[in-house]
Design an enzyme around this catalytic site. Structure first.
Site, PDB file in Angstrom:
ATOM      1  N   TYR A 139       0.806  -1.186  -0.058  1.00 47.64           N
ATOM      2  CA  TYR A 139       0.425  -0.284   0.463  1.00 47.64           C
ATOM      3  C   TYR A 139       0.824   1.154  -0.016  1.00 47.64           C
ATOM      4  CZ  TYR A 139      -4.686  -2.554   0.864  1.00 47.64           C
ATOM      5  OH  TYR A 139      -5.917  -3.038   0.333  1.00 47.64           O
ATOM      6  N   ASP A 223      -3.204 -18.435   1.367  1.00 46.88           N
ATOM      7  CA  ASP A 223      -4.735 -19.261   0.723  1.00 46.88           C
ATOM      8  C   ASP A 223      -5.110 -20.379   0.860  1.00 46.88           C
ATOM      9  OD1 ASP A 223      -2.179 -20.283   0.622  1.00 46.88           O
ATOM     10  OD2 ASP A 223      -2.377 -21.276  -1.140  1.00 46.88           O
ATOM     11  N   ASP A 247      -6.672  -6.862   4.099  1.00 44.78           N
ATOM     12  CA  ASP A 247      -7.916  -6.523   3.155  1.00 44.78           C
ATOM     13  C   ASP A 247      -8.919  -7.186   3.127  1.00 44.78           C
ATOM     14  OD1 ASP A 247      -9.540  -4.516   1.730  1.00 44.78           O
ATOM     15  OD2 ASP A 247      -8.433  -4.789   0.244  1.00 44.78           O
ATOM     16  N   ASP A 251     -12.745  -9.082   3.649  1.00 43.81           N
ATOM     17  CA  ASP A 251     -14.471  -8.935   3.056  1.00 43.81           C
ATOM     18  C   ASP A 251     -14.794 -10.738   3.139  1.00 43.81           C
ATOM     19  OD1 ASP A 251     -13.594  -6.466   2.379  1.00 43.81           O
ATOM     20  OD2 ASP A 251     -14.764  -6.613   0.097  1.00 43.81           O
TER      21      ASP A 251
END
Ligand code: NAD
Ligand code: IPM
Ligand code: MN
Length: 367
Positions: A139, A223, A247, A251
């Site tokens: 980021y 994963d 991030d 979600d």
């Protein structure tokens, strides 16, 4: 009368103003009806302002937030009229990076069995918290494009991981576990492929784990974490991870708690004695925002779920020293869901404002 706590409010774009309007009513209730020493400072920042006069995140606003505010409440940023998202990056990263809010705390907790989409699983099995590194990683914006628009084009984003940045986030995770009575901390990384950056995470994690013998320290690749989150989320308690993976997995986590309309977050700078104590010894301003974005297709339709923002206000009040109010708001949100006083994304038939009305009534009736 304790000193007033100044709260900057940035509704932002899309559904941001709609959900933050309801969250603001909750803060106003505490200020006007419960006497909490809160002062609200609405800020006109976002796509409209940017398109009007080019302003994104002025240095004088940042300076006043850093100097005077106790907290910032942010809706969401992102507007199709600003496809490059330059205002969103300036504001969001201006706050996260500029205030050195290195820990993004994202609880993944289902408040009702009905919200859990996994077969034969209920709310007891969805209760973890992700601490996402919030000031480094992919980021930081380092990198560039070379020979742009040609067939030889090169595009690079550097993934920046410092020992200090990794260590303080991991330590914050262990400290969170100790404080919150959690038994286990997982490191989520990709050290099998990212053998420089994430080997640093792996090594630092197990070094620090030795200082917390009462907490079980475990490692899982990102994963596989995605697989396990769906197969059996109950194995996770506290999770520490880098900016990008945090991030993404939050979600996925939001889907386990009823969707993005139910997911709250805090961006904080934990002060840990001997590690990252503030040189000035003063508490830093923290940033509170729902996990969701501006959801442009829902904007202006009174459809957005404001409960993530109500829970976010709860996290803010907990952080500011009123943990019982954080619990109260969480219970009210749980009742809203149980009683179907909610928006369509979580099975109800109410609009954003009507959910806010119900929450305010329930709040007033809860004392
Ligand atoms: P989004 O979070 O806005 O929406 C994803 C999905 O969740 C959509 O289906 C949306 O309808 C639903 N959703 C989100 N919030 C909801 C709510 N409160 N109630 C009901 N449903 C809700 O993600 P996106 O569509 O990928 O991004 C839209 C814009 O938001 C982009 O510009 C993105 O960059 C930005 N964004 C900003 C933030 C932030 O400011 N913190 C966070 C995420 C995304
Ligand atoms: C979030 C968002 C942001 C992020 C975007 C808008 C840059 O997805 O807060 O989760 O990736 O941090
Ligand atoms: Mn996100």
């Amino acid at each position: 009368m304790p000193p007033e706590k100044l709260i900057a409010v940035i509704p932002g774009d899309g559904i941001g103003p709609e959900v933050i309007a309801q969250a603001t009513r909750v803060l106003e209730f505490y200020r006007d009806r419960r006497g909490l020493p809160l002062a609200l400072w609405p800020l006109d920042l976002g796509a409209d302002r940017y398109l009007r006069d080019g302003t994104t995140y002025p240095p004088e606003v940042h300076a006043r937030i850093a100097r005077e505010a106790s907290a910032v409440l942010l809706g969401a940023l992102g507007d199709p009229r600003v496809p490059g998202l330059e205002h969103a990056r300036d504001i969001l990263f201006g706050l996260r990076f500029g205030l050195d809010l290195y820990a993004n705390v994202r609880p993944i907790r289902a408040l009702d069995d009905r919200l859990v989409p996994l077969r034969d699983r209920g709310m007891e099995e969805v209760d973890l918290v992700v601490l996402r590194e919030n000031t480094e990683g992919i980021y930081v914006g380092m990198g560039g494009q070379f020979k742009r628009g040609t067939r030889d084009e090169i595009a690079i984003n550097e993934d920046v991981n410092t020992r200090k940045g990794v260590e303080r986030l991991i330590r914050a995770g262990f400290e969170y576990a100790v404080r919150d009575g959690r038994r286990r901390v997982h490191l989520v990384d990709k050290s099998n492929a990212m053998r420089h950056a994430h080997e640093l995470w792996y090594r630092t994690f197990f070094e620090l784990a030795a200082e917390y013998p009462a907490i079980e320290a475990k490692h899982v690749y990102v994963d596989t974490m995605c697989l396990y989150l769906v197969q059996d989320p109950s194995q996770f308690d506290v999770v520490v991870t880098c900016n990008l993976f945090g991030d993404i997995i939050t979600d996925l986590g939001a889907a386990l708690q009823g969707g993005l309309g139910m997911a709250a977050s805090a961006n904080v700078h934990p002060t840990i004695t001997g590690c990252c104590s503030d040189p000035h010894g003063e508490p830093r301003v923290a940033l509170f925002e729902p996990v969701h974005g501006s959801a442009p297709p829902l904007a202006g339709k009174d459809l957005a779920n404001p409960l993530a923002s109500v829970l976010t206000v709860g996290m803010m009040l907990g952080h500011l020293g009123w943990p019982e109010e954080e619990r109260r708001l969480e219970q009210i949100v749980a009742r809203a869901v149980a009683g179907m006083h909610c928006t369509p994304d979580v099975g109800g038939a109410l609009g954003t404002r009507a959910v806010g009305d119900w929450v305010l009534d329930a709040l007033a009736g809860s004392f």
